[in-house]
Every structure is written in C-alpha cells, then in structure tokens.
Design an enzyme around this catalytic site. Structure first.
Site, PDB file in Angstrom:
ATOM      1  N   VAL C  14      49.743  59.340   8.254  1.00 48.39           N
ATOM      2  CA  VAL C  14      48.385  59.807   7.975  1.00 48.39           C
ATOM      3  C   VAL C  14      48.319  61.318   8.175  1.00 48.39           C
ATOM      4  CG1 VAL C  14      45.966  59.677   8.692  1.00 48.39           C
ATOM      5  CG2 VAL C  14      47.331  57.579   8.529  1.00 48.39           C
ATOM      6  N   CYS C 148      42.373  50.768   7.049  1.00 56.87           N
ATOM      7  CA  CYS C 148      42.758  50.634   5.637  1.00 56.87           C
ATOM      8  C   CYS C 148      42.404  49.254   5.108  1.00 56.87           C
ATOM      9  CB  CYS C 148      44.240  50.935   5.462  1.00 56.87           C
ATOM     10  SG  CYS C 148      45.316  50.155   6.673  1.00 56.87           S
ATOM     11  N   ASN C 312      46.406  52.878   1.048  1.00 54.30           N
ATOM     12  CA  ASN C 312      46.034  52.797   2.470  1.00 54.30           C
ATOM     13  C   ASN C 312      46.090  54.151   3.175  1.00 54.30           C
ATOM     14  OD1 ASN C 312      48.903  52.070   1.870  1.00 54.30           O
ATOM     15  ND2 ASN C 312      49.109  52.441   4.060  1.00 54.30           N
TER      16      ASN C 312
END
Lengths: 345, 345, 345, 345
Positions: C14, C148, C312
């Site tokens: 991320v 997600c 995601n």
C-alpha cells in the site's frame, strides 16, 4: 523380496516426489522419512497429495534406522558431510544433491568454492543419469543425483555430441527456462507470490554451477548456460544453440536424434509440422519421467536449435533417482515411473 | 478377459482423459477412438501426453465398430440423437454428456430448453456418480456421466443432507470456482489467452444447468449455484453456504462428514488446523480421481461452509466414468485410478 | 500551493502504491518515506516501477519530520498505538490500516479481540470511502482507510441497500475472490510461489474481520463473507447473493444501480449482453481507481447477484486514500487517479 | 492546437493501446477509430478499460475521413496495399506494421517471401524507434512502427554495438521470452487458454522475421534470434549473448550502457547487486513505455549477457508510435507516456 527404503530430507520437494513414487512402487516399502522440522507430522501434512496413502510419520534425522537403500534429498553439502554415517546405515545410497555428481574434486572446488568434504567418495558414486550411465548403474551401490538444468541441457546436447556434429570452435549457448519449484520448498522474498508470479527473471545469466556437470557429461568445453525463471511451478526447457561442424540436413539430425533416443525408455523425440505441440513442452510433463527432445535447423546459417523439456522434480531429480534404484536393484527400469503427464494442464 | 472399449468423441478433453486412463488400465484394451476432424492422426498428435504409448489412430465416427463398452464423450445432444445406433454397437454404454443424467424429461426440457430426443432411454441409465449410486451401477449396462460443477456441489452438500442438517427455509448458496478446461477443447474469443489469463470472470452467476442435477441428487429445492472462472486449467472448488436446521457443533459436523466419506474410496476429508492446505484445494488434485471435502462452522451465525475440490476432467467427468466402468464390469472399483496428484504443482 | 506529504510504512504494497500516486500527483510533493528495514535505500530498490522518478531514500521511522499530511500504511495496530505522535507531526492524517475504521470500540474489540488502544480517536476519523462519506471528508483532518474486501462488498451491496431492496430475513452471502497482494509484502510459507500459484484457497470461509466494516457501512446484520484466494496478484471480485424483499425486474435494478453510480466518479456499471467483459472483471482494473459494479437477476427465484470488481491496492486502499486526500485538501477529487487500467493484461 | 488523429485497425491490441494513450494525451483529439467487425460498437465494448472515457464508436474503414495524423495498426501487408489511400487522407502517417520498417525491398522480399507492394514508399518512412532515429523523426511526415522483439533485441545490443565491443566472428545468440499478447487479438487453437496457460513454447527457434530489423538497426550480420512463448500476457525479455572483441571489465560495460542510456528518456539501466529486481523484468513494465536494459559479464569466458525488458504493446509498438508522434508534431517527447508500471503485479 521387497526393498526397504528410507528418504532423508523428505519434507523438501524432491523428498516429496520420491515419496510419491516409492509409495506406489510395487517392489518397495517406505520405512522412514526424515525431517527435522516436521518430525511427528504425517506425510500428507507436508505433501497433501499423499493424504490417505500412508500412515508413516516424519521422524527426526537422528532416529534414522538401517534399511536396504537410502535416498538422500538434503541441502547442498549435508550428504557429503555425513556420508560415512549414511553408508553405515544402508548398503545402497542414492544422493540427490550435487555433492557426488562431479568426479574431479578440483572441478568441484572451482564451482562450489570450497574443498569437497569427502573427496575419497567421489569415485564410488556413479553419475545417476541412466541415459548416460545405464550399464554402470546396474547392481552398483552408490549413485549420485543429477542437476535438473544440467539434465535438460545434457539431453539436448548428447544427440549432437554423440553424432559428432558440434562445432566446438563456436560457443554453444543454452538458455534454460525454469519453474519456481527449482528453488525448493523454503520460502523467501524472491519466491513471494506477488513478486514471482508472471516473472521473467534472469536468475543465472552466467556462472550456473550445473555448467560443470554439462562439461563432464558432454565433454564440451565451450558451453554457456543461462537460466531464466518463468511463470511455471514444475518444468524446465533447455534451448541449446549449436553450430554444426559440417553442412547438415534435417535428415542427418533425425538420424542423430533417433540413434540417441532408440535405447532410452524415457526419451521421446517431439518434432511435428503442425499442431500446438511441435516442440518439447514442459507443462505436459508435470509428474512424468519423460524427457522430450526436439530440434530445428536454420539452413541459412547452420545453427541447430536443440530443445529438451522435462519435469525438474522427476527426470531432473526424483524420477531419475528411482530409475537408478530400479537399475541398482535389478528391477524393471521403468517400474513405478509410468505416469504419462496430463493434457490439458 | 480384457474388456474391449472404444471412445467416441476422443479428441475433446474428456475423451483425452478417458484415453489416458484406459490405455493404462490393466483390464482394458482401447480398440477405437473417433474424431471427425482428426481422423487418421495419431492419438498423441492431439493429446501430446500419450506420445509413445499407443499406435492407435483416430477413426472417423462413421467407421465405429462393435465392442464391449462404448464411452461417449460428445457435445451436448449428440449422444441422445444417436443413442439407438450406439446401443447397437455395444452392450454397454457410458455417456459423459448431460443427455442422460436427469430422470425426468420435464426437468430436462426446462433446463435445456428443448424436448429430450430419446425420453424412453432416460430410465435405462443409472446416474454415473458411484458416491450416490454405487450399488445400482454394479453390473448395469448404461450409465450417464456427471456434471463437473454438479459433482463438486453434490459432494459438498451430501454429508449435510444425509445427516439431515440442512435448513431448507434458508437458501443454500454455492459458489463454484472453475478452470478453463471446463469450456472444452474448442477455442473461442473468450478462451483467448490474453483475455482468459488472470481472469475472475462471472461465468454463470445464475441459471447454471447443473442446478437440475444438484436438485435431483440432493433433493434440495432452495439451492442456488454461481460459477466464476478463475486462472486455472483443471479443477473446481465448490464453496457451499448452508444454514443448519438446529444448533450444531463442529463435532456433529465431523460425524456427518466421516459417515459420508467412510465408504467412499475417492472422498477424503481435508480439515487441518495448520499448514497451507487446511481446506480442499483443487490444484493438487490435477489428474487424480479424489474429491476432497472439508467444512467450517461459523458458530455465531450457524452458517456451515462446506467445500469440495476436484479435477473437473477426472472425478467431474472421465474419472467417475472409469469408476463406473469398473463397477459395471465387476473390476476393482479403484482400478486404473490410483494417481494421487502432484505437489507442488 | 504544493501539499507536502510523507508516507509512513512506505515499503509495503500500500505504501508503494501511495508513492506511485503521489509522485505523479500535480498538487503534491513527497517529502519522506519511512521504512525500518530499508532505511537508506532508494525507493526504486523496493518498488522497482519508481526507478528514475525520485531521488528520495527511505528514512527510519524515528526520523520522521513534520509535514502537511501523513499517510500511515502500517501493520495492524501500529497507527493506533502511536496516534498522538503522528498527530503531532502533521495536521492531517490518512490511516490506511483498520485501526480507525470502526466507530464503535465494542465492535472493534469483538472483531479484533483486543481493546482499542486509542478509543477517543475513533470519532475524529471519517471513514475513508468517498462513495459513502464524500461530504464528510471535504476539509476534514483525519480519515481512515478502507478494507479492500469490505469495499468490494460495500460497493456491491449499497445500490440495493439504498434502493431498499434487500430482504433482511434471508442471509446475504458474499463470496470474495482475491489476489495474493492482499497478504502484503512479507513472504511466508503460504505465499511461496510453488504453493500459492494456481491455488483456489479457502482463505477465510467464515469470520472475516471486514464483516464489521460491511455491517457498519450497509447497516445490514445478516451478511456473511467468505474469502477465497485465487491466482491473481492484484484484484478482488465480490459476488454478493441478495434476495429481494419484493418482486423486482431487471429494470428496477438498473434504476437502483444508476442512482448509486450517477454521482460517483470512480464507479462504473458493467453489464453487457455480449462480449467477453459482461460483468466486472478485476484484472483490467490493475492500477486503476475504478470500482466496477454489475448485477444479474434470477427471475425464477428472486435472487440478485451483485458483483463488484476493484484493485485491492487502489480503490481498496491507496487509491481511495488519495481520493480522500483530494477531498480533504480541496483538490479536484479525481486528481492523480486517472489511470484507466490495461487491456489486455 | 489540438492534433486530430484517427486509428485504423483500432480493435486489435496495438490499436487499443494507441487509443488508451491518445485519449489521455493532452495535445490530441481522437477523431475516428476503425474496425470492420466492430463498426457501431463503443470503444469500451472491445477495450473494456476505456469504459467511461469516450463516446466514440468504431466506424467501418470505408468511412475513414481526413485528419491530421493517421495511425495504422493493421495486419501484415494491408497498410502497404493501400498506402496511397491513407496518404491521401492525412499528411502524417505512423504505420505500426512491418510494412515500412525495412529500407531495402530485397531484404523485405527475402524475409516476407513476397515482393513489397509499394517499394517506392520505403524511403519515405523513418524507422520509428526514437532511440535510433530521434533527430530524423522530428517534423517528418511518415514513420514506421517497430517490431516488438526486434526492439527488445536492438536495445539490448545497441550499447555494445555503439561502444564497438561486439566480436562479430562469434555468433550473437538472442533468446526472447514473450507473452501471449504478441500474437494479437484473434483467438486460435494455439491461443486457447488450456493449451497456452503455463506453456514454455518454442515459438520461433529459428527464422524469426524480426532478424531483418535487428540486422538493419545494429549492422550486425551474425545475429541469431530465438523466440519462446511463456506464461505472460504483456511483456518481452531479450537475453542477448555477446562475446567481446577484447578483454572487458564490468566498468567498461557500465560506461557503454550509460553512454547509450544517457540521452534516452525511456531507457533505464537495471543492474542491482541485491533485491529481487536485479535485472530488467518485463512484468513491472506493463503499460509503461520504458525499456529497461541490464547486463552481466562472465569474466572467465568473456561472454556478456545483455538483457532488455519491455512491454511489447508499448515500447514495442504503441508507446514508441506515440513517442514518434510527439517528435513528428513537435510535442514534448514524453508527453502522454508517463505511466510508470505497477508493483506488485
């Protein structure tokens, strides 16, 4: 009489494949399977495909007992370090590691950057590729394993070498595409799925240790390996680029390949003019002991491309080892090795 | 005495898998394999894994000759259209299509949107899933095939159905993840590799025809299938969401699953607390006839998740068909079906 | 005026995706990126796609300096533990973890099995999904991230919830198929490529923590998540099975979905009668901030299947976070988020 | 002033990628996109990633209207057959096919086994690889496309060629691993997912037509291409084996590669001592216009392995074409081409 065998280092991928082959082999009983980390667990808790087949539990390596034949499937160096112990436990050994493949300790030292720990044992091991040492393996007590990439390369090159067609003045370049199981069962940053999936990774563009095995088996000295990891779990494809030492035709090459394959129960020539599978394809060999070989000729330049596909865990490791066992123990050479692979897959 | 069998529609994926199983089956001789498009070609030119095993060539379907048992692996509707002809050629038939799976012609008409072409034959066929009709299959002459997704669903649901645990007031939702081989051997825009690779494609979120088979086999009427295509060639995983009709514990469920699996040579319960393979996983079943089943219980909500993994071409098609043949012909039920699958793969 | 931002936990997936978005964002300057393990390395040595874009080196988290906005992309629990420190370093925080998503500390405690370390902060964070809290996010200082799988589920369910069509007496079952990047950047036995490749793994058939987020956002209480890992790196597909509380037609559903999507710049309705991409497909969304939603209706049973696909790491994490930043800082909501995804891929 | 462009052959993969780049290009308006089969459909019905971006519908090629610049993305031979027509419709043409890449009609005839249909036009086209013909492309009216495999090979070889390091006595062997999108958007038996998935297919071990382009661009005559298809949709990796014509050190090679890359905005050198991405990796370049190059030296043998990774649809086709357009039209060379690729993917 049933051969009582044990597998040392049985929680790895080669160990698991040995267990799969041996548990279904009609002449064999699996006595022990060792694993330091997994002692006490059932085989299927590590190798889920074996569920329901065997009640054997992994034992700690220290508890290894005498048997008729020991398969060693250990990390590099461990078999050589403890070879006396293993030889004391079984009259027959098949070592799947690189420890006893090379005959010359100096070559070993050059490629593995350390002195061999048991050089006196090197001569006692027969190189475990039946395609090159079948007669020597019959009845013998000690066989080495084979390198998976070395085997794909050797089987691509031997038809040409044995036919005397290789121009040794020009380099022989061999590009080997390999699956992720070659890296073994231990995870690492580089085997993490999001990184490894879909990769075309230059794993060993130069300096691959299996070069030593190829030089030993083929006698070539101007041969250059390059290994690239691709999206695949099992399988290796060696693409060897060889220049002929005299003008050759496709017919000459057919003759050379047929001469080589004729006596080999697990070598098939794949060369089709149409269809999808015109050349050897590793994916349809998953689980099979076949090595498929094929070739093509660039008539303009005299370049021969010789191709070999195999399953690195089978013909490139456990399958060849069981084939060796069959020869050593006097069984039918192909016993327990008849799974043909799947299509589609 | 060797059973003389032929495979009609042998160039498809189910046909190829039947050939693989039958060519290695000790009680069987493969007499003919038909293919309209591939007549004259060797089996391995279509199914490359069979190379070196057989000299049989595909024959045109018109040249089909009498034999002991015919496997029909034809596109939807073709077996039913010509059933009289096939029945005239062999005393025993195993049809892998959907043509003779449903007992009720009205149900057939509803799901397949056409009248059944040979309704009188429906009663003569035993449903070809030994897990539900083993005794009926023994010695019988006609067996249907099974739907791959229906079988994954049925084997996930039957342990709960047979234990009387399903709350029929609440919907049973079954999500099935499937590989690309379910679509058969014929290429199409949607099977083009750049489009199909890595897809998570909602193939049949509603209206899947196998629902009829699931209703027939389980007796449930409030069951809802949804099929999603994922990156995989062989394999299907059914995830069934069932609410219990009374408070249940994990122990109750173990009892139900064990009761179901106890008598089934190809059903294994997979439920582990640790390791990577805690639930059934289709990838390790490629080429195997096992159906692995497992479950978990959400104690807060009473939701049971029942999971079944299988190889759609094996337990979901050709494997079950050969298992039927074994029962019909009086062979050992598991004969020729002992490949355990591979790990890793 | 350029917004000076830093990313804490920038070596994870991320974090890397935040860097990719922020380095190309016209209103932003990336000041620092922290990583304990990678301090001193260049960004591209961890995130190879960033090569050539930035001379920034990772710094140790202890060396974090004040800036205008901090993105926190830390493992579970770490942001909450040190929230006072981070709030002292920047007037604005966007936390991508689950630490500040739930409003109710009791719900947090139930799902995460521990007391929340900073419950007083829960109310200060706005839930970071612009599709549900756009107006609340404008100009605010603290935004949470989103789960997600929760986001895929929420965006599948919200059109039906907002249209008042959900029968809450019958369970809503949501099966989510996910890629391997959801597991983060740290390798493990289960992420080892030979094991994870081609898997259809029942990752969380029951008990998935994102259920709490779904209940909070949708207000539904009879919703059941099940997560299956498939062969894919990026992407998630939620397949939600909902029964309508009154007879509905496809036209009613179109109306509901259009009403929901009309005001959402990153929500597209995908529902085609022909072609390959008839429903939302995650693979074409890799790198994109779109969430594609679609549906189908089983008219016989009243079952609605609502489907949402997203990346995601984008709409399910970093993309939504940057979208929040745009709203918080008064930028154009879609700024820096215009990559449309690739086809084919 | 906005450049009005149209794409001919816009339903193929190169056409789709051109549309993606051009629809987001700040200096360009897409006027028309032609497709015989898809006339009347919206762009996103063929290229689903473009959904929501454009209301353009495919038009039949016969309805093509004048514009400022035409991109031709047609099957082999079609551009050359109708070149007069296209030149009449737009003052500027960029042809992505192989029709106008080779300068010498005799070379074209040898490799494509037919006379060139419009030999007089060959000289008017500049070879469309800015890395070799940047200055010639500025302001010109006609540019060819590039071959994807030729480009990967050329960019691997040019640093060594330009530094004068290639031993031309010894063969240069180039093994190129490619994804399935190189075969185009039309499905075939060999692109059927169950066959193509996981394949390591010897696609063109000898005789690859791009050899002509490599000889033209590098001036080498002893260069041998071999193309192997691997599991990947987008991407190509060329592994070139070159022997140096004099003793070289790694430092010499760094110098050569830096000299080449210094002036190229889309060429990056990738050569790391640690980490996962030590050499160029195509998977992280999907959608990016970068060509990453790297190398290693076998000091024992003097073999240099030079490696180039790229996205065959971008730097190997549409990306280079847009880069050409930027040069031809006087835009910033990198305009519209700044997507960096994804990690992980």
């Amino acid at each position: 009489m049933t051969l009582r065998v044990s597998v040392v280092g049985a929680s790895g991928y080669v160990g698991g494949e040995l267990l799969r082959l041996l548990l279904w082999h009609p002449e064999v009983a699996v006595i022990q399977a060792t694993s330091g980390r997994n002692a006490g667990r059932y085989l299927h808790q590590v190798h889920p495909n074996l569920r329901g087949r065997s009640k054997v539990q992994f034992v700690h390596p220290d508890r290894l007992e005498p048997c008729d034949l020991l398969f060693l499937a250990l990390p590099h160096g461990e078999a050589a370090q403890a070879i006396e112990r293993y030889a004391g436990l079984a009259p027959r050994l098949i070592d799947c590691s690189a420890d006893f493949r090379l005959r010359d300790p100096a070559v070993y030292a050059r490629w593995y950057r350390e002195e061999h720990p048991a050089p006196a044992w090197l001569d006692r091991f027969v190189y475990g590729l039946p395609e090159v040492s079948r007669e020597a393996l019959r009845g013998v007590n000690y066989a080495s394993g084979v390198g998976c990439n070395a085997t794909a390369t050797n089987l691509a090159l031997l038809p040409l070498v044995q036919a005397g067609l290789v121009d040794e003045q020009r380099p022989v370049i061999v590009e080997i595409k390999v699956g992720s199981s070659e890296g073994g069962a231990t995870s690492s940053e580089s085997s993490h799925h999001p990184e490894r999936a879909g990769a075309v990774r230059s794993f060993a563009p130069v300096g691959h240790r299996h070069t030593a095995e190829v030089e030993m088996v083929t006698g070539l000295t101007n041969v250059h390996l390059s290994v690239t990891s691709v999206e695949l779990v099992r399988g290796a494809l060696a693409t060897a680029h060889v220049f002929a030492n005299r003008p050759v035709t496709e017919k000459d090459l057919w003759q050379a390949y047929r001469a080589f394959a004729a006596t080999q129960p697990f070598v098939r020539i794949v060369k089709e003019r149409q269809g999808i599978y015109r050349y050897p394809e590793p994916k349809i060999l998953a689980g099979s002991n076949f090595a498929d070989i094929g070739f093509t000729l660039d008539e303009t330049t005299g370049r021969i491309v010789s191709i070999c596909a195999l399953d690195n865990l089978m013909k490139g490791a456990a399958g060849s080892a069981v084939q060796c066992m069959n020869l050593m123990a006097g069984f039918v050479e192909t016993e327990g090795l008849d799974f043909p692979g799947l299509h589609p897959i």
